[in-house]
Design a protein around this motif. Structure first.
Motif, PDB file in Angstrom:
ATOM      1  N   LEU A 140       0.685  -1.193   0.006  1.00  0.00           N
ATOM      2  CA  LEU A 140       0.064   0.356  -0.016  1.00  0.00           C
ATOM      3  C   LEU A 140       0.910   1.339  -0.005  1.00  0.00           C
ATOM      4  O   LEU A 140       0.531   2.396  -0.578  1.00  0.00           O
ATOM      5  CB  LEU A 140      -0.856   0.090   1.187  1.00  0.00           C
ATOM      6  N   ASN A 141       1.828   1.314   0.716  1.00  0.00           N
ATOM      7  CA  ASN A 141       2.947   2.603   0.788  1.00  0.00           C
ATOM      8  C   ASN A 141       3.369   2.582  -0.676  1.00  0.00           C
ATOM      9  O   ASN A 141       3.817   3.662  -1.203  1.00  0.00           O
ATOM     10  CB  ASN A 141       4.001   2.201   1.758  1.00  0.00           C
ATOM     11  N   ILE A 142       3.706   1.393  -1.313  1.00  0.00           N
ATOM     12  CA  ILE A 142       4.386   1.681  -2.622  1.00  0.00           C
ATOM     13  C   ILE A 142       3.626   2.219  -3.497  1.00  0.00           C
ATOM     14  O   ILE A 142       3.688   3.221  -4.437  1.00  0.00           O
ATOM     15  CB  ILE A 142       4.980   0.252  -3.233  1.00  0.00           C
ATOM     16  N   LEU A 143       2.263   1.767  -3.405  1.00  0.00           N
ATOM     17  CA  LEU A 143       1.078   2.369  -4.268  1.00  0.00           C
ATOM     18  C   LEU A 143       1.011   3.656  -4.031  1.00  0.00           C
ATOM     19  O   LEU A 143       0.854   4.528  -5.036  1.00  0.00           O
ATOM     20  CB  LEU A 143      -0.088   1.363  -4.264  1.00  0.00           C
ATOM     21  N   GLN A 144       0.799   4.192  -2.906  1.00  0.00           N
ATOM     22  CA  GLN A 144       0.661   5.583  -2.669  1.00  0.00           C
ATOM     23  C   GLN A 144       1.755   6.504  -2.822  1.00  0.00           C
ATOM     24  O   GLN A 144       1.746   7.571  -3.518  1.00  0.00           O
ATOM     25  CB  GLN A 144       0.355   5.747  -1.115  1.00  0.00           C
ATOM     26  N   SER A 145       2.878   5.957  -2.949  1.00  0.00           N
ATOM     27  CA  SER A 145       4.131   6.772  -2.986  1.00  0.00           C
ATOM     28  C   SER A 145       4.289   7.089  -4.667  1.00  0.00           C
ATOM     29  O   SER A 145       4.437   7.898  -5.071  1.00  0.00           O
ATOM     30  CB  SER A 145       5.600   6.196  -2.691  1.00  0.00           C
ATOM     31  N   SER A 146       4.035   5.742  -5.391  1.00  0.00           N
ATOM     32  CA  SER A 146       4.003   5.925  -7.023  1.00  0.00           C
ATOM     33  C   SER A 146       2.726   7.222  -7.297  1.00  0.00           C
ATOM     34  O   SER A 146       3.125   7.724  -8.080  1.00  0.00           O
ATOM     35  CB  SER A 146       3.798   4.646  -7.421  1.00  0.00           C
ATOM     36  N   LEU A 147       1.809   6.883  -6.678  1.00  0.00           N
ATOM     37  CA  LEU A 147       0.792   7.592  -6.876  1.00  0.00           C
ATOM     38  C   LEU A 147       1.106   9.235  -6.556  1.00  0.00           C
ATOM     39  O   LEU A 147       0.956  10.312  -7.323  1.00  0.00           O
ATOM     40  CB  LEU A 147      -0.534   7.448  -6.160  1.00  0.00           C
ATOM     41  N   TYR A 148       1.941   9.394  -5.632  1.00  0.00           N
ATOM     42  CA  TYR A 148       2.320  10.828  -5.371  1.00  0.00           C
ATOM     43  C   TYR A 148       3.317  11.420  -6.262  1.00  0.00           C
ATOM     44  O   TYR A 148       3.055  12.521  -6.640  1.00  0.00           O
ATOM     45  CB  TYR A 148       2.834  10.756  -3.725  1.00  0.00           C
ATOM     46  N   VAL A 149       4.151  10.378  -6.783  1.00  0.00           N
ATOM     47  CA  VAL A 149       5.127  10.823  -7.812  1.00  0.00           C
ATOM     48  C   VAL A 149       4.305  11.232  -9.159  1.00  0.00           C
ATOM     49  O   VAL A 149       4.693  12.182  -9.680  1.00  0.00           O
ATOM     50  CB  VAL A 149       6.250   9.629  -7.843  1.00  0.00           C
ATOM     51  N   TYR A 150       3.597  10.475  -9.413  1.00  0.00           N
ATOM     52  CA  TYR A 150       2.875  10.606 -10.806  1.00  0.00           C
ATOM     53  C   TYR A 150       1.813  12.011 -10.817  1.00  0.00           C
ATOM     54  O   TYR A 150       1.906  12.752 -11.457  1.00  0.00           O
ATOM     55  CB  TYR A 150       1.770   9.530 -11.166  1.00  0.00           C
ATOM     56  N   SER A 151       1.284  12.144  -9.561  1.00  0.00           N
ATOM     57  CA  SER A 151       0.341  13.200  -9.235  1.00  0.00           C
ATOM     58  C   SER A 151       1.309  14.680  -9.218  1.00  0.00           C
ATOM     59  O   SER A 151       0.888  15.583  -9.928  1.00  0.00           O
ATOM     60  CB  SER A 151      -0.356  13.321  -7.845  1.00  0.00           C
ATOM     61  N   GLY A 152       2.396  14.524  -8.588  1.00  0.00           N
ATOM     62  CA  GLY A 152       3.271  15.809  -8.484  1.00  0.00           C
ATOM     63  C   GLY A 152       3.722  16.025  -9.949  1.00  0.00           C
ATOM     64  O   GLY A 152       3.792  17.157 -10.104  1.00  0.00           O
ATOM     65  N   SER A 153       4.365  15.023 -10.507  1.00  0.00           N
ATOM     66  CA  SER A 153       5.080  15.204 -11.964  1.00  0.00           C
ATOM     67  C   SER A 153       3.827  15.817 -13.036  1.00  0.00           C
ATOM     68  O   SER A 153       4.160  16.840 -13.883  1.00  0.00           O
ATOM     69  CB  SER A 153       5.382  14.038 -12.445  1.00  0.00           C
ATOM     70  N   LEU A 154       2.506  15.391 -12.586  1.00  0.00           N
ATOM     71  CA  LEU A 154       1.608  15.932 -13.564  1.00  0.00           C
ATOM     72  C   LEU A 154       1.027  17.183 -13.195  1.00  0.00           C
ATOM     73  O   LEU A 154       0.645  18.143 -14.316  1.00  0.00           O
ATOM     74  CB  LEU A 154       0.310  14.997 -13.778  1.00  0.00           C
ATOM     75  N   VAL A 155       1.130  17.507 -12.013  1.00  0.00           N
ATOM     76  CA  VAL A 155       0.754  18.936 -11.696  1.00  0.00           C
ATOM     77  C   VAL A 155       1.873  19.881 -12.008  1.00  0.00           C
ATOM     78  O   VAL A 155       1.388  20.934 -12.381  1.00  0.00           O
ATOM     79  CB  VAL A 155       0.581  18.968  -9.980  1.00  0.00           C
ATOM     80  N   LEU A 156       3.114  19.508 -11.731  1.00  0.00           N
ATOM     81  CA  LEU A 156       4.032  20.273 -12.329  1.00  0.00           C
ATOM     82  C   LEU A 156       4.112  20.605 -13.907  1.00  0.00           C
ATOM     83  O   LEU A 156       4.153  21.789 -14.461  1.00  0.00           O
ATOM     84  CB  LEU A 156       5.400  19.690 -11.983  1.00  0.00           C
ATOM     85  N   LEU A 157       3.814  19.474 -14.597  1.00  0.00           N
ATOM     86  CA  LEU A 157       3.740  19.877 -16.010  1.00  0.00           C
ATOM     87  C   LEU A 157       2.359  20.552 -16.412  1.00  0.00           C
ATOM     88  O   LEU A 157       2.304  21.475 -17.480  1.00  0.00           O
ATOM     89  CB  LEU A 157       3.500  18.274 -16.733  1.00  0.00           C
ATOM     90  N   LEU A 158       1.138  20.398 -15.890  1.00  0.00           N
ATOM     91  CA  LEU A 158      -0.129  21.071 -15.909  1.00  0.00           C
ATOM     92  C   LEU A 158       0.353  22.776 -15.407  1.00  0.00           C
ATOM     93  O   LEU A 158      -0.261  23.390 -16.402  1.00  0.00           O
ATOM     94  CB  LEU A 158      -1.050  20.655 -15.136  1.00  0.00           C
TER      95      LEU A 158
END
Length: 123
Positions: free
Chosen positions: A63-81
């Motif tokens: 669950l921690n791996i899933l959440q951390s990967s989601l945070y990385v993807y969300s942060g990178s997409l927010v940065l790009l947007l």
């Protein structure tokens, strides 16, 4: 033939070379080679995990791996947007280079698939 990291690298390089020569455009060769290498290394990692099931991880670790990967993807997409909104609305000039965007997305995928899970599993 056993698939290992050298086989994946060789296949990615040959695909890069073939597509670049066929299309006379290095971008398509790079995208093809990158796709084959990321997919091949992901497949090798899954096969090693299936063969080596000596170390089981708790559901909390998964669950921690899933959440951390989601945070990385969300942060990178927010940065790009954010970049796209600022450059189009405030600066009125979208000057995004497709090669840099490809590198950005490749690094984001690499972080989410390989780096973050290895850090979380070692904790």
């Amino acid at each position: 033939m056993k698939v290992n990291s050298w086989t994946v690298c060789l296949g990615a390089f040959l695909a890069f070379l073939a597509i670049t020569l066929m299309t006379d455009n290095i971008k398509w060769g790079f995208i093809t080679g990158l796709t084959i290498s990321v997919g091949g290394f992901k497949w090798i990692r899954i096969k090693r995990k299936e063969a080596k099931e000596e170390l089981e991880y708790d559901e909390r670790v998964n669950l921690n791996i899933l959440q951390s990967s989601l945070y990385v993807y969300s942060g990178s997409l927010v940065l790009l947007l954010s970049y796209l909104i600022v450059s189009s609305q405030i600066l009125n000039n979208i000057s995004i280079n497709i090669e840099l965007l490809t590198w950005y997305l490749a690094i984001t995928l690499f972080l989410g698939f390989y780096i973050v899970p290895s850090i979380i599993k070692r904790r």
